[in-house]
Design a protein around this motif. Sequence first.
Motif, mmCIF file in Angstrom:
data_model
loop_
_atom_site.group_PDB
_atom_site.id
_atom_site.type_symbol
_atom_site.label_atom_id
_atom_site.label_comp_id
_atom_site.label_asym_id
_atom_site.label_seq_id
_atom_site.Cartn_x
_atom_site.Cartn_y
_atom_site.Cartn_z
ATOM 1 N N ARG A 50 0.734 -1.254 -0.137
ATOM 2 C CA ARG A 50 0.059 -0.126 0.038
ATOM 3 C C ARG A 50 0.928 1.164 0.010
ATOM 4 O O ARG A 50 0.279 2.378 -0.098
ATOM 5 N N PHE A 51 2.019 1.144 0.076
ATOM 6 C CA PHE A 51 3.111 2.440 -0.157
ATOM 7 C C PHE A 51 2.862 3.120 -1.678
ATOM 8 O O PHE A 51 3.255 3.980 -1.861
ATOM 9 N N ALA A 52 2.581 1.922 -2.443
ATOM 10 C CA ALA A 52 2.864 2.351 -3.834
ATOM 11 C C ALA A 52 2.225 3.362 -4.499
ATOM 12 O O ALA A 52 2.610 4.292 -5.108
ATOM 13 N N VAL A 53 0.767 3.346 -4.472
ATOM 14 C CA VAL A 53 0.134 4.549 -5.001
ATOM 15 C C VAL A 53 0.122 5.823 -4.363
ATOM 16 O O VAL A 53 0.502 6.926 -5.081
ATOM 17 N N PRO A 54 0.234 6.061 -2.827
ATOM 18 C CA PRO A 54 0.922 7.276 -2.466
ATOM 19 C C PRO A 54 2.310 7.614 -3.020
ATOM 20 O O PRO A 54 2.479 9.072 -3.242
ATOM 21 N N LEU A 55 3.080 6.903 -3.075
ATOM 22 C CA LEU A 55 4.458 7.239 -3.797
ATOM 23 C C LEU A 55 4.337 7.753 -5.064
ATOM 24 O O LEU A 55 5.244 8.605 -5.523
ATOM 25 N N PHE A 56 3.517 7.226 -5.899
ATOM 26 C CA PHE A 56 3.303 7.689 -7.135
ATOM 27 C C PHE A 56 2.684 9.247 -7.099
ATOM 28 O O PHE A 56 3.221 9.916 -8.062
ATOM 29 N N PHE A 57 1.921 9.501 -6.321
ATOM 30 C CA PHE A 57 1.357 10.788 -6.326
ATOM 31 C C PHE A 57 2.460 11.606 -5.749
ATOM 32 O O PHE A 57 2.528 12.825 -6.057
ATOM 33 N N SER A 216 18.891 10.306 5.942
ATOM 34 C CA SER A 216 18.280 9.143 5.258
ATOM 35 C C SER A 216 17.820 8.308 6.520
ATOM 36 O O SER A 216 16.834 7.331 6.499
ATOM 37 N N THR A 217 18.624 8.553 7.701
ATOM 38 C CA THR A 217 18.077 7.812 9.106
ATOM 39 C C THR A 217 16.709 8.120 9.206
ATOM 40 O O THR A 217 15.783 7.171 9.754
ATOM 41 N N HIS A 218 16.466 9.331 9.370
ATOM 42 C CA HIS A 218 15.347 9.876 9.675
ATOM 43 C C HIS A 218 14.259 9.237 8.587
ATOM 44 O O HIS A 218 13.011 9.264 9.286
ATOM 45 N N ALA A 219 14.646 9.344 7.763
ATOM 46 C CA ALA A 219 13.578 8.734 6.446
ATOM 47 C C ALA A 219 13.179 7.384 6.599
ATOM 48 O O ALA A 219 11.828 7.239 6.859
ATOM 49 N N LEU A 222 10.836 7.366 9.833
ATOM 50 C CA LEU A 222 9.773 7.916 9.415
ATOM 51 C C LEU A 222 8.816 6.683 8.713
ATOM 52 O O LEU A 222 7.609 6.513 8.946
ATOM 53 N N ALA A 223 9.486 5.972 7.791
ATOM 54 C CA ALA A 223 8.796 5.141 7.060
ATOM 55 C C ALA A 223 8.233 3.770 7.905
ATOM 56 O O ALA A 223 7.468 3.394 7.769
ATOM 57 N N LEU A 224 9.231 3.367 8.836
ATOM 58 C CA LEU A 224 9.029 2.505 9.815
ATOM 59 C C LEU A 224 7.984 2.621 10.621
ATOM 60 O O LEU A 224 7.002 1.896 10.756
ATOM 61 N N PHE A 255 2.925 8.884 6.392
ATOM 62 C CA PHE A 255 4.244 8.904 6.892
ATOM 63 C C PHE A 255 5.230 7.716 6.342
ATOM 64 O O PHE A 255 6.274 7.819 6.107
ATOM 65 N N TRP A 256 4.535 6.608 6.253
ATOM 66 C CA TRP A 256 5.150 5.338 5.517
ATOM 67 C C TRP A 256 5.701 5.936 4.046
ATOM 68 O O TRP A 256 7.077 5.796 3.921
ATOM 69 N N SER A 257 4.934 6.269 3.137
ATOM 70 C CA SER A 257 5.103 6.720 1.773
ATOM 71 C C SER A 257 6.069 7.889 1.783
ATOM 72 O O SER A 257 7.115 8.079 1.051
ATOM 73 N N THR A 258 5.738 9.002 2.658
ATOM 74 C CA THR A 258 6.636 10.017 2.532
ATOM 75 C C THR A 258 8.110 9.836 3.247
ATOM 76 O O THR A 258 8.994 10.205 2.516
ATOM 77 N N GLY A 259 8.416 8.847 4.040
ATOM 78 C CA GLY A 259 9.513 8.437 4.388
ATOM 79 C C GLY A 259 10.069 7.867 3.375
ATOM 80 O O GLY A 259 11.616 8.049 3.222
ATOM 81 N N ILE A 260 9.616 6.936 2.679
ATOM 82 C CA ILE A 260 10.418 6.190 1.411
ATOM 83 C C ILE A 260 10.558 7.292 0.476
ATOM 84 O O ILE A 260 11.807 7.106 0.026
ATOM 85 N N PHE A 261 9.731 8.403 0.200
ATOM 86 C CA PHE A 261 10.042 9.337 -0.860
ATOM 87 C C PHE A 261 11.321 10.257 -0.264
ATOM 88 O O PHE A 261 12.133 10.616 -1.305
ATOM 89 N N PHE A 262 11.350 10.866 1.025
ATOM 90 C CA PHE A 262 12.664 11.269 1.452
ATOM 91 C C PHE A 262 13.759 10.389 1.083
ATOM 92 O O PHE A 262 14.901 10.923 0.788
#
Length: 355
Positions: A50-57, A216-219, A222-224, A255-262
């Motif tokens: 479920r991280f996928a679609v928000p990451l697209f956005f 990157s550590t904070h990212a 945040l994702a976790l 938070f999950w997808s934003t962490g991956i994004f960062f």
Amino acid sequence: MSSKQKIASFEFARVIALIAVISIHCQLFMDYGFIGDEPWLNYITNQLARFAVPLFFLIAGYLIYPKLNAKPYQTTKAYTLPLMLIWLIWSVIYLVLPFNLAVVAEHGYLAERQGYWNYLLQAPLNSLFEGGLVHLWFIPSLALAVLMIAWFVDNKCRALLLPFAAIFYIYGLMAGSYLSLTEIETPIFSRNGPFFSFLMVAIGFEVRRREWSITSTHAVILALFGMVLHFSEAFYLNSLGQVFNMNDFLLGTVFWSTGIFFWLLNHPNFGNHPVWHSLAKWVLPIYVVHLLVTIYMNNIAGMLGASQWTRDLIVFFGTLFGSYLLVIVLEKTPLAFKKLRALTQPISPSSCEPR
């Protein structure tokens, strides 16, 4: 612009996100991996994707920022018209093509199609926001999000963008996965329209506008945190009757997808290989056609009398390779995605095209 000038980590991530979306739509592990009466193997793998679609956005919002901020409505028109043309044409295709070949063989084409058309007419407004097949909701939702951001930019109230986007998102949650608690309803499914997309595209837009960054550590943290929160919400809501694998987005998803994004922003060369750049250009075409291939792969598995795990192999890998082959063939026809984009004279795809 050459592929070397693109953000390699975004190109890689979009391919992985597409595979994750396909895994959801293939409904893997639905017939085994049970704990009690529920297919928990499907539940867990479904929600892990479920991280996928928000990451697209998020990526779309980040990439569209320069032109959308400079020329909001002109950019919106140039960006969304090609997408909506693709949405319209493929909606018609999905309305015409039969899905259940066994019903066609036994009762005829019209009987099969009328059943589907009647299903769509049960909720006509929701069907309008989706199109001819359910997964096409992504396109008008993205277009609406871009249009709404353009309004905030044009009216010089960018500072209000995220607060209002968050309100839409929370309302979508309350009328969606949290419906059993709130009893709030919307005339359309809460995943559709701007409820989900607006906030995610706006975050990507604002990250670039305000030049936000975290380590990157904070990212990763945040994702976790977001993933744990997402699953905690899903487990809690499941105890209240919300089916575990029906959560398109939850509070933790942001938070999950934003962490991956960062993290991807901090590692722009991650996945910098010609294979990923080559595959990335097919992400939108494959997204648009893949569910049709999934449907027919399910037909084939049924005709073969495939076992449960064999069915998953046929449907998943058949969808991956079949969709890729289909879009390659389509590029030789009037339905080529490049030709459809050209009909509306889109802005340069290298700047903000989600592809």
